[in-house]
Design a protein around this motif. Structure first.
Motif, PDB file in Angstrom:
ATOM      1  N   ARG A  60     -11.798  -4.231  10.204  1.00 47.03           N
ATOM      2  CA  ARG A  60     -13.220  -4.368   9.938  1.00 47.03           C
ATOM      3  C   ARG A  60     -13.425  -4.316   8.420  1.00 47.03           C
ATOM      4  O   ARG A  60     -12.964  -3.383   7.752  1.00 47.03           O
ATOM      5  N   THR A  61     -14.133  -5.296   7.918  1.00 52.90           N
ATOM      6  CA  THR A  61     -14.319  -5.392   6.465  1.00 52.90           C
ATOM      7  C   THR A  61     -15.031  -4.167   5.915  1.00 52.90           C
ATOM      8  O   THR A  61     -14.634  -3.617   4.877  1.00 52.90           O
ATOM      9  N   ASP A  62     -16.084  -3.712   6.589  1.00 46.76           N
ATOM     10  CA  ASP A  62     -16.840  -2.560   6.089  1.00 46.76           C
ATOM     11  C   ASP A  62     -15.973  -1.303   6.041  1.00 46.76           C
ATOM     12  O   ASP A  62     -16.111  -0.478   5.122  1.00 46.76           O
ATOM     13  N   ALA A  63     -15.093  -1.137   7.024  1.00 49.78           N
ATOM     14  CA  ALA A  63     -14.216   0.034   7.036  1.00 49.78           C
ATOM     15  C   ALA A  63     -13.266   0.002   5.838  1.00 49.78           C
ATOM     16  O   ALA A  63     -13.022   1.036   5.189  1.00 49.78           O
ATOM     17  N   LEU A  64     -12.741  -1.183   5.516  1.00 51.34           N
ATOM     18  CA  LEU A  64     -11.871  -1.293   4.342  1.00 51.34           C
ATOM     19  C   LEU A  64     -12.646  -1.021   3.059  1.00 51.34           C
ATOM     20  O   LEU A  64     -12.143  -0.351   2.149  1.00 51.34           O
ATOM     21  N   ARG A  65     -13.868  -1.519   2.977  1.00 53.98           N
ATOM     22  CA  ARG A  65     -14.674  -1.273   1.769  1.00 53.98           C
ATOM     23  C   ARG A  65     -14.895   0.221   1.562  1.00 53.98           C
ATOM     24  O   ARG A  65     -14.777   0.731   0.447  1.00 53.98           O
ATOM     25  N   ARG A  66     -15.240   0.923   2.642  1.00 50.46           N
ATOM     26  CA  ARG A  66     -15.465   2.368   2.516  1.00 50.46           C
ATOM     27  C   ARG A  66     -14.183   3.080   2.091  1.00 50.46           C
ATOM     28  O   ARG A  66     -14.213   3.999   1.261  1.00 50.46           O
ATOM     29  N   ALA A  67     -13.063   2.667   2.674  1.00 49.74           N
ATOM     30  CA  ALA A  67     -11.790   3.314   2.341  1.00 49.74           C
ATOM     31  C   ALA A  67     -11.409   3.057   0.890  1.00 49.74           C
ATOM     32  O   ALA A  67     -10.931   3.974   0.190  1.00 49.74           O
ATOM     33  N   VAL A  68     -11.605   1.838   0.408  1.00 51.94           N
ATOM     34  CA  VAL A  68     -11.319   1.537  -1.003  1.00 51.94           C
ATOM     35  C   VAL A  68     -12.232   2.354  -1.906  1.00 51.94           C
ATOM     36  O   VAL A  68     -11.792   2.921  -2.919  1.00 51.94           O
ATOM     37  N   GLY A  69     -13.516   2.460  -1.536  1.00 49.73           N
ATOM     38  CA  GLY A  69     -14.469   3.195  -2.356  1.00 49.73           C
ATOM     39  C   GLY A  69     -14.160   4.678  -2.463  1.00 49.73           C
ATOM     40  O   GLY A  69     -14.611   5.341  -3.412  1.00 49.73           O
ATOM     41  N   ALA A  70     -13.405   5.202  -1.496  1.00 53.71           N
ATOM     42  CA  ALA A  70     -13.063   6.617  -1.510  1.00 53.71           C
ATOM     43  C   ALA A  70     -11.862   6.927  -2.400  1.00 53.71           C
ATOM     44  O   ALA A  70     -11.547   8.099  -2.628  1.00 53.71           O
ATOM     45  N   LEU A  71     -11.184   5.896  -2.906  1.00 49.22           N
ATOM     46  CA  LEU A  71      -9.991   6.101  -3.733  1.00 49.22           C
ATOM     47  C   LEU A  71     -10.346   5.997  -5.209  1.00 49.22           C
ATOM     48  O   LEU A  71     -11.237   5.231  -5.592  1.00 49.22           O
ATOM     49  N   PRO A  72      -9.656   6.742  -6.053  1.00 50.05           N
ATOM     50  CA  PRO A  72      -9.909   6.627  -7.491  1.00 50.05           C
ATOM     51  C   PRO A  72      -9.373   5.314  -8.061  1.00 50.05           C
ATOM     52  O   PRO A  72      -8.457   4.699  -7.493  1.00 50.05           O
ATOM     53  N   ASP A  73      -9.972   4.877  -9.160  1.00 51.56           N
ATOM     54  CA  ASP A  73      -9.502   3.709  -9.914  1.00 51.56           C
ATOM     55  C   ASP A  73      -9.456   2.428  -9.079  1.00 51.56           C
ATOM     56  O   ASP A  73      -8.607   1.552  -9.308  1.00 51.56           O
ATOM     57  N   GLY A  74     -10.362   2.314  -8.109  1.00 52.97           N
ATOM     58  CA  GLY A  74     -10.399   1.090  -7.309  1.00 52.97           C
ATOM     59  C   GLY A  74      -9.143   0.825  -6.512  1.00 52.97           C
ATOM     60  O   GLY A  74      -8.860  -0.315  -6.151  1.00 52.97           O
ATOM     61  N   GLY A  75      -8.367   1.892  -6.245  1.00 52.07           N
ATOM     62  CA  GLY A  75      -7.142   1.738  -5.464  1.00 52.07           C
ATOM     63  C   GLY A  75      -5.922   1.380  -6.278  1.00 52.07           C
ATOM     64  O   GLY A  75      -4.859   1.117  -5.721  1.00 52.07           O
ATOM     65  N   ARG A  76      -6.042   1.392  -7.601  1.00 53.66           N
ATOM     66  CA  ARG A  76      -4.897   1.038  -8.442  1.00 53.66           C
ATOM     67  C   ARG A  76      -3.707   1.941  -8.149  1.00 53.66           C
ATOM     68  O   ARG A  76      -3.813   3.172  -8.152  1.00 53.66           O
ATOM     69  N   ASP A  77      -2.571   1.320  -7.863  1.00 54.99           N
ATOM     70  CA  ASP A  77      -1.294   2.005  -7.595  1.00 54.99           C
ATOM     71  C   ASP A  77      -1.351   2.931  -6.383  1.00 54.99           C
ATOM     72  O   ASP A  77      -0.442   3.747  -6.185  1.00 54.99           O
ATOM     73  N   ALA A  78      -2.370   2.811  -5.558  1.00 55.93           N
ATOM     74  CA  ALA A  78      -2.459   3.638  -4.353  1.00 55.93           C
ATOM     75  C   ALA A  78      -1.586   3.041  -3.252  1.00 55.93           C
ATOM     76  O   ALA A  78      -1.316   1.837  -3.218  1.00 55.93           O
ATOM     77  N   SER A  79      -1.164   3.888  -2.348  1.00 53.33           N
ATOM     78  CA  SER A  79      -0.353   3.416  -1.219  1.00 53.33           C
ATOM     79  C   SER A  79      -1.258   2.892  -0.110  1.00 53.33           C
ATOM     80  O   SER A  79      -2.417   3.310   0.021  1.00 53.33           O
ATOM     81  N   ILE A  80      -0.712   1.993   0.688  1.00 52.93           N
ATOM     82  CA  ILE A  80      -1.464   1.489   1.836  1.00 52.93           C
ATOM     83  C   ILE A  80      -1.779   2.626   2.797  1.00 52.93           C
ATOM     84  O   ILE A  80      -2.862   2.687   3.390  1.00 52.93           O
ATOM     85  N   ARG A  81      -0.861   3.564   2.952  1.00 57.89           N
ATOM     86  CA  ARG A  81      -1.109   4.699   3.841  1.00 57.89           C
ATOM     87  C   ARG A  81      -2.327   5.493   3.380  1.00 57.89           C
ATOM     88  O   ARG A  81      -3.151   5.912   4.203  1.00 57.89           O
ATOM     89  N   SER A  82      -2.467   5.696   2.076  1.00 57.28           N
ATOM     90  CA  SER A  82      -3.619   6.451   1.585  1.00 57.28           C
ATOM     91  C   SER A  82      -4.926   5.718   1.852  1.00 57.28           C
ATOM     92  O   SER A  82      -5.972   6.333   2.038  1.00 57.28           O
ATOM     93  N   LEU A  83      -4.878   4.388   1.890  1.00 60.57           N
ATOM     94  CA  LEU A  83      -6.071   3.603   2.168  1.00 60.57           C
ATOM     95  C   LEU A  83      -6.462   3.681   3.640  1.00 60.57           C
ATOM     96  O   LEU A  83      -7.642   3.825   3.977  1.00 60.57           O
ATOM     97  N   LEU A  84      -5.476   3.596   4.526  1.00 61.56           N
ATOM     98  CA  LEU A  84      -5.766   3.379   5.940  1.00 61.56           C
ATOM     99  C   LEU A  84      -5.604   4.608   6.823  1.00 61.56           C
ATOM    100  O   LEU A  84      -6.015   4.576   7.989  1.00 61.56           O
ATOM    101  N   SER A  85      -5.053   5.682   6.294  1.00 64.30           N
ATOM    102  CA  SER A  85      -4.735   6.827   7.159  1.00 64.30           C
ATOM    103  C   SER A  85      -5.969   7.450   7.794  1.00 64.30           C
ATOM    104  O   SER A  85      -5.869   8.065   8.862  1.00 64.30           O
ATOM    105  N   GLY A  86      -7.133   7.319   7.164  1.00 68.16           N
ATOM    106  CA  GLY A  86      -8.346   7.903   7.739  1.00 68.16           C
ATOM    107  C   GLY A  86      -9.100   6.989   8.672  1.00 68.16           C
ATOM    108  O   GLY A  86     -10.157   7.377   9.197  1.00 68.16           O
ATOM    109  N   LEU A  87      -8.593   5.787   8.915  1.00 69.78           N
ATOM    110  CA  LEU A  87      -9.275   4.822   9.777  1.00 69.78           C
ATOM    111  C   LEU A  87      -8.704   4.847  11.193  1.00 69.78           C
ATOM    112  O   LEU A  87      -7.573   5.283  11.409  1.00 69.78           O
ATOM    113  N   ALA A  88      -9.491   4.379  12.128  1.00 65.85           N
ATOM    114  CA  ALA A  88      -9.061   4.298  13.527  1.00 65.85           C
ATOM    115  C   ALA A  88      -8.373   2.960  13.743  1.00 65.85           C
ATOM    116  O   ALA A  88      -9.024   1.938  13.973  1.00 65.85           O
TER     117      ALA A  88
END
Length: 223
Positions: free
Chosen positions: A156-184
């Protein structure tokens, strides 16, 4: 003396209800901006398997999506695509997803790495999954070992947007796990359809096994 005229015409039939609108096509984000460090810096999306580049295989896999967004340096490709780059360049897959999300308003989006020799079979398997249910943020494939392959998924696009917004620096050098681990996110077993190319050995294995038509390979994986 006048009389009222009576009509023998039948009453008009009520208008048929309008057919429900077809769901909008999902978007697709293809991540093609990696360094290829384990391939001596080779442009991994341009490596050929069975006479086609990995990038062409990825674009063909998401045919019908609108838009198809490639995050990475411009390169020869067959198909109508939108190009963009992550900020900063080589900022990692999460930064790449963030850049791709900026180019779409679709409700759902495929996310696909540009290093998948079986991209068409993998996406075909995702497409056969029922539409994302209420409370479900996405679905991704798992490989032979059961490992989640986050970069072969529908989200879901909105779920990805929220997850990206929760990370510092726009997700720079972040892991995919850190982006998606809180999603269903549900997992869909895919076997070798989820294989990627990270090394020269991976490439040679993919070239040696690229023989069966995509549709048959996908059917075999789900039999």
């Amino acid at each position: 003396m006048t009389t009222a005229c009576e009509s023998n015409a039948a009453p008009a039939a009520p208008a048929a209800p309008a057919a429900p609108a077809a769901p909008a096509a999902p978007a697709a984000i293809i991540l093609a901006g990696g360094r290829g460090s384990r391939l001596d810096g080779a442009a991994k999306p341009l490596l050929e398997i069975g006479g086609r580049t990995l990038l062409d295989r990825a674009v063909a896999a998401v045919r019908g999506c609108d838009p198809i967004i490639i995050v990475g340096p411009r390169a020869p490709v067959h198909g109508e695509v939108v190009w963009t780059r992550e900020t900063p360049e080589f900022g990692g897959p999460v930064a790449g997803i963030a850049a791709g999300l900026a180019s779409t308003e679709s409700a759902d989006v495929f996310v696909l790495a540009a290093d998948l020799p079986n991209a068409e079979g993998a996406v075909a398997l995702l497409r056969r999954h029922p539409h994302l249910a209420v409370g479900e943020d996405g679905i991704c494939l798992t490989d032979d070992s059961g490992r989640m392959q986050w970069l072969i998924g529908l989200y879901r696009t909105d779920a990805l947007r929220r997850a990206v917004g929760a990370l510092p620096d726009g997700g720079r050098d972040a892991s995919i796990r850190s982006l998606l681990s809180g999603l269903a996110i549900n997992a869909l077993p895919a076997g070798d359809l989820a294989t990627d190319v990270d090394t020269w050995d991976d490439l040679e294995r993919a070239r040696a096994t690229a023989t069966a038509p995509t549709r048959n390979r996908a059917d075999t994986a789900t039999a």
